[in-house]
Every structure is written in structure tokens, then in C-alpha cells.
Write a protein that holds these residues in place. Structure first.
Motif, mmCIF file in Angstrom:
data_model
loop_
_atom_site.group_PDB
_atom_site.id
_atom_site.type_symbol
_atom_site.label_atom_id
_atom_site.label_comp_id
_atom_site.label_asym_id
_atom_site.label_seq_id
_atom_site.Cartn_x
_atom_site.Cartn_y
_atom_site.Cartn_z
ATOM 1 N N LYS A 7 0.494 -2.934 -23.676
ATOM 2 C CA LYS A 7 0.608 -3.469 -22.322
ATOM 3 C C LYS A 7 0.823 -2.328 -21.337
ATOM 4 N N LEU A 8 0.266 -2.494 -20.144
ATOM 5 C CA LEU A 8 0.392 -1.503 -19.080
ATOM 6 C C LEU A 8 1.573 -1.838 -18.180
ATOM 7 N N ILE A 9 2.440 -0.853 -17.969
ATOM 8 C CA ILE A 9 3.565 -0.984 -17.044
ATOM 9 C C ILE A 9 3.332 -0.007 -15.893
ATOM 10 N N PHE A 10 3.498 -0.490 -14.673
ATOM 11 C CA PHE A 10 3.262 0.317 -13.480
ATOM 12 C C PHE A 10 4.609 0.673 -12.843
ATOM 13 N N ILE A 11 4.878 1.971 -12.697
ATOM 14 C CA ILE A 11 6.152 2.452 -12.154
ATOM 15 C C ILE A 11 5.944 2.971 -10.734
ATOM 16 N N VAL A 12 6.822 2.570 -9.807
ATOM 17 C CA VAL A 12 6.791 3.083 -8.441
ATOM 18 C C VAL A 12 8.182 3.629 -8.113
ATOM 19 N N PHE A 50 10.154 -10.222 -20.067
ATOM 20 C CA PHE A 50 9.049 -10.619 -19.185
ATOM 21 C C PHE A 50 7.668 -10.376 -19.786
ATOM 22 N N VAL A 51 7.556 -9.349 -20.617
ATOM 23 C CA VAL A 51 6.246 -8.962 -21.163
ATOM 24 C C VAL A 51 6.176 -9.369 -22.621
ATOM 25 N N LYS A 52 5.321 -10.297 -22.909
ATOM 26 C CA LYS A 52 5.167 -10.796 -24.295
ATOM 27 C C LYS A 52 3.910 -10.236 -24.912
ATOM 28 N N MET A 85 3.650 -5.561 -16.036
ATOM 29 C CA MET A 85 4.893 -5.555 -15.272
ATOM 30 C C MET A 85 4.880 -4.375 -14.314
ATOM 31 N N ILE A 86 5.568 -4.531 -13.191
ATOM 32 C CA ILE A 86 5.741 -3.455 -12.225
ATOM 33 C C ILE A 86 7.240 -3.156 -12.136
ATOM 34 N N ILE A 87 7.573 -1.865 -12.184
ATOM 35 C CA ILE A 87 8.959 -1.428 -12.012
ATOM 36 C C ILE A 87 9.003 -0.626 -10.721
ATOM 37 N N PHE A 134 1.399 -12.890 -9.743
ATOM 38 C CA PHE A 134 2.236 -13.371 -10.844
ATOM 39 C C PHE A 134 2.698 -12.259 -11.787
ATOM 40 N N VAL A 135 2.432 -11.018 -11.438
ATOM 41 C CA VAL A 135 2.925 -9.891 -12.248
ATOM 42 C C VAL A 135 4.420 -9.740 -11.956
ATOM 43 N N PRO A 136 5.279 -9.816 -12.979
ATOM 44 C CA PRO A 136 6.714 -9.671 -12.720
ATOM 45 C C PRO A 136 7.064 -8.281 -12.221
ATOM 46 N N VAL A 137 7.975 -8.232 -11.250
ATOM 47 C CA VAL A 137 8.432 -6.963 -10.686
ATOM 48 C C VAL A 137 9.917 -6.790 -11.005
ATOM 49 N N LEU A 138 10.216 -5.690 -11.663
ATOM 50 C CA LEU A 138 11.598 -5.324 -11.950
ATOM 51 C C LEU A 138 12.013 -4.240 -10.970
ATOM 52 N N VAL A 139 13.123 -4.450 -10.285
ATOM 53 C CA VAL A 139 13.645 -3.434 -9.382
ATOM 54 C C VAL A 139 14.583 -2.534 -10.180
#
Length: 126
Positions: free
Chosen positions: A3-8, A124-126, A54-56, A81-86
Motif C-alpha cells: 500500500k502507498l502512504i503519502f507523507i506531507v 485504517f489501511v487493510k 492513507m495520507i499523513i 475517502f482517503v483517510p488522513v492522519l495528522v
């Protein structure tokens, strides 16, 4: 398939730490240096046919802060609908409520423990 996770995050150190933690757990990682860069790179990912699981995002960043970034992401149908984690140093309830109203699904205060971060992502990511 990973799975791809996007970090900002504007901190190179935090991005590197989060990226290391995620890659060690088998995730693919893309990143951006602030909210404005994040929106541009999300559009690029979409053109490449990629979608993060997911986006962090940090909150305090130059150009476009995390709250503004989350609001803009939630306006995009393909990322709505992509979950965002702060992931931030901010821990005030007022700020958390602001993030939740913008569309954040979770909130983790820095500094984080790698197991803690992976545990939240797995919710959040299954």
C-alpha cells in the motif's frame, strides 16, 4: 501488493523518520514538503494511476498548512475517502477539533514511537 502512504511534512528529519518506519513495515512511500507541494504531488500520483491508501500530514507548514491541505484534499473526489492522519506537535483539543472538521481521521502527537504509528495506520489501511 504494498500500500502507498503519502507523507506531507516540512521537516526533512520527520519525513525521513516516518518514511523509514513505513518502508520497514512494507509500505510504499511518497512525500511532499508542505500542503501546496502535497496537492501538486497528489495530482501527479493521480495522473500516474496511483492512489495513496492513507495520507499523513503535519499541521504547521509553510505555503499551505495541514488544515488547509486536508480541506483541499477532501474537495477532490478521487481522494475524498482517503483517510488522513495528522502527525503534529499540536495537542490542543481546539486544534484537534479543527483537524477533525477539516476531514482528519486520526491524530498522533510527535514524537511518535514507530509501533504506535504503524498501529494507527493498520486501523485504517487493510
Amino acid at each position: 501488493m504494498s500500500k502507498l502512504i503519502f507523507i506531507v511534512d516540512d521537516s526533512r528529519t520527520v519525513r525521513a523518520s516516518v518514511e523509514y518506519t513505513l518502508k520497514k513495515s512494507g509500505y510504499l512511500v511518497e512525500s511532499a514538503v508542505d500542503g501546496k507541494d502535497g496537492l501538486l504531488k497528489l495530482d501527479q500520483l493521480q495522473k500516474e494511476g496511483k492512489r495513496p491508501a492513507m495520507i499523513i500530514s503535519d499541521i504547521n507548514m509553510p505555503n499551505l498548512d495541514g488544515i488547509g491541505f486536508i480541506k483541499e484534499v477532501k474537495k477532490k473526489p478521487q481522494f475524498k475517502f482517503v483517510p488522513v492522519l495528522v502527525l503534529t506537535t499540536e495537542s490542543q483539543d481546539k486544534k484537534k477539533m479543527e483537524g477533525k472538521q477539516a476531514g482528519a481521521a486520526g491524530w498522533l502527537v510527535k514524537p511518535f514511537q514507530p509501533d504506535q504509528l504503524i498501529g494507527v495506520i493498520k486501523k485504517f489501511v487493510k
